[in-house]
Design a protein around this motif. Structure first.
Motif, mmCIF file in Angstrom:
data_model
loop_
_atom_site.group_PDB
_atom_site.id
_atom_site.type_symbol
_atom_site.label_atom_id
_atom_site.label_comp_id
_atom_site.label_asym_id
_atom_site.label_seq_id
_atom_site.Cartn_x
_atom_site.Cartn_y
_atom_site.Cartn_z
ATOM 1 N N THR A 1 0.999 -1.230 -0.084
ATOM 2 C CA THR A 1 0.058 -0.025 -0.171
ATOM 3 C C THR A 1 0.847 1.473 -0.125
ATOM 4 O OG1 THR A 1 0.408 -0.209 2.145
ATOM 5 C CG2 THR A 1 -2.155 -1.325 1.248
ATOM 6 N N ILE A 2 0.621 2.027 -0.283
ATOM 7 C CA ILE A 2 0.898 3.706 -0.735
ATOM 8 C C ILE A 2 0.358 4.468 0.452
ATOM 9 C CG2 ILE A 2 2.187 5.628 -1.745
ATOM 10 C CD1 ILE A 2 1.497 3.424 -4.080
ATOM 11 N N ALA A 3 1.655 4.744 1.407
ATOM 12 C CA ALA A 3 0.995 5.092 2.777
ATOM 13 C C ALA A 3 0.751 6.448 1.984
ATOM 14 C CB ALA A 3 1.810 5.028 3.743
ATOM 15 N N ALA A 4 1.300 7.023 1.580
ATOM 16 C CA ALA A 4 1.773 8.859 1.263
ATOM 17 C C ALA A 4 2.238 9.104 -0.028
ATOM 18 C CB ALA A 4 2.314 9.943 2.614
ATOM 19 N N TRP A 5 2.222 10.421 -0.799
ATOM 20 C CA TRP A 5 2.406 10.949 -1.904
ATOM 21 C C TRP A 5 3.342 12.228 -1.259
ATOM 22 C CZ3 TRP A 5 2.630 8.391 -6.504
ATOM 23 C CH2 TRP A 5 1.719 7.649 -6.553
ATOM 24 N N VAL A 6 4.489 11.766 -1.487
ATOM 25 C CA VAL A 6 5.557 13.508 -0.410
ATOM 26 C C VAL A 6 5.852 14.148 -1.653
ATOM 27 C CG1 VAL A 6 6.761 13.965 1.091
ATOM 28 C CG2 VAL A 6 5.800 11.981 1.323
ATOM 29 N N ASP A 7 4.871 15.493 -1.557
ATOM 30 C CA ASP A 7 5.560 16.678 -2.357
ATOM 31 C C ASP A 7 6.823 17.070 -1.701
ATOM 32 O OD1 ASP A 7 5.493 18.864 -4.027
ATOM 33 O OD2 ASP A 7 3.753 19.107 -4.205
ATOM 34 N N GLN A 8 8.139 17.248 -2.552
ATOM 35 C CA GLN A 8 9.018 17.758 -1.666
ATOM 36 C C GLN A 8 9.504 19.223 -2.454
ATOM 37 O OE1 GLN A 8 11.472 13.297 -2.316
ATOM 38 N NE2 GLN A 8 12.089 14.587 -0.975
ATOM 39 N N ARG A 9 8.586 19.797 -3.320
ATOM 40 C CA ARG A 9 8.491 21.389 -3.429
ATOM 41 C C ARG A 9 8.940 21.998 -2.803
ATOM 42 N NH1 ARG A 9 3.925 21.386 -7.999
ATOM 43 N NH2 ARG A 9 2.872 20.059 -6.505
ATOM 44 N N VAL A 10 8.782 23.166 -2.997
ATOM 45 C CA VAL A 10 8.692 23.974 -1.579
ATOM 46 C C VAL A 10 7.252 25.270 -2.051
ATOM 47 C CG1 VAL A 10 9.764 26.875 -1.235
ATOM 48 C CG2 VAL A 10 11.139 24.652 -2.483
ATOM 49 N N ILE A 11 7.219 24.664 -0.572
ATOM 50 C CA ILE A 11 5.314 25.274 -0.008
ATOM 51 C C ILE A 11 4.857 26.342 0.680
ATOM 52 C CG2 ILE A 11 3.615 24.366 1.152
ATOM 53 C CD1 ILE A 11 4.526 21.395 0.090
ATOM 54 N N PRO A 12 4.304 27.478 0.061
ATOM 55 C CA PRO A 12 4.004 28.454 0.678
ATOM 56 C C PRO A 12 3.037 28.223 1.980
ATOM 57 C CG PRO A 12 3.061 28.563 -1.213
ATOM 58 C CD PRO A 12 4.307 27.276 -1.530
ATOM 59 N N THR A 13 3.104 28.565 2.949
ATOM 60 C CA THR A 13 2.133 28.093 4.349
ATOM 61 C C THR A 13 1.852 30.160 4.871
ATOM 62 O OG1 THR A 13 2.834 25.945 4.236
ATOM 63 C CG2 THR A 13 1.091 27.122 6.246
ATOM 64 N N SER A 14 0.457 30.032 4.554
ATOM 65 C CA SER A 14 0.295 31.503 4.998
ATOM 66 C C SER A 14 -0.491 31.723 6.271
ATOM 67 C CB SER A 14 -0.929 32.769 4.793
ATOM 68 O OG SER A 14 -1.004 33.959 5.352
ATOM 69 N N PHE A 15 0.445 32.008 7.453
ATOM 70 C CA PHE A 15 -0.245 32.201 9.054
ATOM 71 C C PHE A 15 -0.256 33.524 10.112
ATOM 72 C CE2 PHE A 15 4.033 31.691 9.146
ATOM 73 C CZ PHE A 15 4.739 31.997 9.961
ATOM 74 N N ALA A 16 -1.363 32.934 10.575
ATOM 75 C CA ALA A 16 -1.290 34.347 11.405
ATOM 76 C C ALA A 16 -1.101 34.744 13.033
ATOM 77 C CB ALA A 16 -2.296 35.377 11.221
ATOM 78 N N ALA A 17 -0.986 34.971 13.788
ATOM 79 C CA ALA A 17 -0.888 35.486 15.180
ATOM 80 C C ALA A 17 -1.879 37.254 15.436
ATOM 81 C CB ALA A 17 -0.163 35.846 15.895
ATOM 82 N N GLU A 18 -3.176 36.642 15.487
ATOM 83 C CA GLU A 18 -4.460 37.627 15.849
ATOM 84 C C GLU A 18 -4.053 37.970 17.730
ATOM 85 O OE1 GLU A 18 -7.814 36.148 14.441
ATOM 86 O OE2 GLU A 18 -7.277 36.019 12.860
ATOM 87 N N ASP A 19 -4.111 39.643 17.625
ATOM 88 C CA ASP A 19 -4.859 39.768 18.843
ATOM 89 C C ASP A 19 -3.228 39.615 19.839
ATOM 90 O OD1 ASP A 19 -7.567 41.766 17.977
ATOM 91 O OD2 ASP A 19 -7.936 40.186 18.921
ATOM 92 N N THR A 20 -2.587 39.267 19.498
ATOM 93 C CA THR A 20 -1.111 38.698 19.988
ATOM 94 C C THR A 20 -0.568 40.266 21.331
ATOM 95 O OG1 THR A 20 -1.293 37.103 18.996
ATOM 96 C CG2 THR A 20 0.889 37.700 20.580
ATOM 97 N N LEU A 21 -0.537 39.950 22.562
ATOM 98 C CA LEU A 21 0.203 40.906 23.525
ATOM 99 C C LEU A 21 1.729 40.923 23.317
ATOM 100 C CD1 LEU A 21 -2.005 41.077 26.929
ATOM 101 C CD2 LEU A 21 -2.529 41.906 24.811
ATOM 102 N N THR A 22 2.917 42.166 22.855
ATOM 103 C CA THR A 22 4.126 42.462 23.161
ATOM 104 C C THR A 22 4.095 42.555 24.478
ATOM 105 O OG1 THR A 22 3.522 44.760 22.772
ATOM 106 C CG2 THR A 22 3.531 43.408 20.629
ATOM 107 N N SER A 23 5.618 42.516 24.460
ATOM 108 C CA SER A 23 6.229 42.860 25.544
ATOM 109 C C SER A 23 5.803 43.570 26.504
ATOM 110 C CB SER A 23 8.418 42.771 25.534
ATOM 111 O OG SER A 23 8.338 42.505 25.784
ATOM 112 N N ASP A 24 5.567 45.061 25.574
ATOM 113 C CA ASP A 24 4.961 45.603 25.972
ATOM 114 C C ASP A 24 3.250 45.866 26.178
ATOM 115 O OD1 ASP A 24 5.191 46.232 23.494
ATOM 116 O OD2 ASP A 24 5.382 48.266 23.755
#
Length: 313
Positions: free
Chosen positions: A98-121
């Motif tokens: 069985t083939i467990a996974a087809w793994v893509d080995q190209r460079v993948i862009p992923t967008s992520f965010a941090a909302e309403d996060t408090l800075t040190s001040d």
């Protein structure tokens, strides 16, 4: 797009990539036995040939697989990892491998965010970033973590929140390059055991509250006004110093002072066509009385007013 929606899209793409795939070799392997069985059934007037052909075609169609140039297939035999296959055409044992996974080995862009996060001040900020990553070890990506795209996304988001929490707002706004390097290093340390490496991290936007933006704008404007006044004061000091040097030159040289007075009259008449001087000690000290009379006489000559008007009685 929210983080949860983004993860759903990632899981959907992964499921599509790991699902059943059709290829031309598998289609030919299916059609050939079926066609031979159908021909045998037609010649013998017995459906057994067609049934056998369908069964053999179905089994043969499971064996050939085709991996794209940027893919690696993780193959398990009776549940045990036996190796990677691809790119190109390869064969497996139907119902055993069985083939467990087809793994893509190209460079993948992923967008992520941090909302309403408090800075040190303690300033709430929203930070949006993009992560560029790739799988360098398909075996680890398939065997060490259940869903590596989602794991990378969560690792990037938690790392971003961690860095924001120990960074001052001014450093976050001005030192993006340093924060991006630190963020890349932190995500890379977390994802390397999964066979994933991070190419780069780029912060797209840092959003701060509107009230704080207004306060920072007023602060920047006040700083610019302060700098402008300092520059003006420095200019006044330099001008006063130059005037002091000039006064020392004119003090023992009346001729130079007289020539300067003539130049001032010339410039005034050239620009305005006329010049008004209020009697003062400057007129006497610079010897401008005679010059003013000569200039007035010359002006009357040019305008044709040689004769004085008669005074009405």
């Amino acid at each position: 797009m929210s983080d949860d929606t983004r993860f759903v899209v990632t899981r959907s793409s992964l499921a599509t990539a790991n699902g059943p795939r059709a290829n031309i070799v598998a289609v030919m392997a299916l059609i050939s036995p079926v066609a031979v069985g159908a021909l045998a059934s037609f010649l013998l007037w017995n459906p057994i040939g067609l049934i056998v052909g369908v069964i053999l075609g179905f089994l043969a169609a499971q064996a050939p697989k085709v991996a794209k140039q940027w893919e690696s297939a993780v193959v398990l035999r009776l549940g045990k990892y036996i190796g990677l296959r691809g790119p190109g055409l390869f064969w497996i044992i139907p119902f055993v491998d069985t083939i467990a996974a087809w793994v893509d080995q190209r460079v993948i862009p992923t967008s992520f965010a941090a909302e309403d996060t408090l800075t040190s001040d303690t300033v709430p900020v929203n930070v949006d970033a993009v992560l560029f990553w790739m799988v360098y070890d398909p075996e680890k990506a398939a065997l060490e973590v259940q869903d590596y795209p989602q794991a990378v996304s969560w690792a990037a988001q938690t790392a971003l929140r961690d860095i924001i929490g120990r960074t001052f707002l001014t450093d976050l706004l001005r030192g993006r390059e340093r924060i991006e390097e630190e963020l890349q290093k932190l995500i890379d340390e977390r994802s390397n055991p999964w066979g994933v490496t991070v190419q780069s991290v780029e912060m797209r936007d840092v959003i701060i509250p509107a009230a704080l933006q207004d306060a920072m704008s007023r602060e920047a404007q006040a700083a610019r006004e302060k700098q402008a006044r300092i520059i003006l004061a420095q200019a006044e000091v330099e001008i006063a110093s130059m005037f002091g040097t000039a006064s020392e030159s004119y003090q023992d040289n009346p001729t130079a002072l007289h020539l300067r007075a003539m130049n001032m009259l010339y410039e005034g008449l050239k620009e305005k066509g006329a010049l008004m001087l209020v009697p003062s000690t400057a007129v006497e000290s610079m010897g401008m009385g005679g010059l003013i009379g000569a200039a007035a006489l010359r002006q009357r000559t040019l305008t044709g007013a040689d004769e004085l008007p008669e005074n009405p009685e």
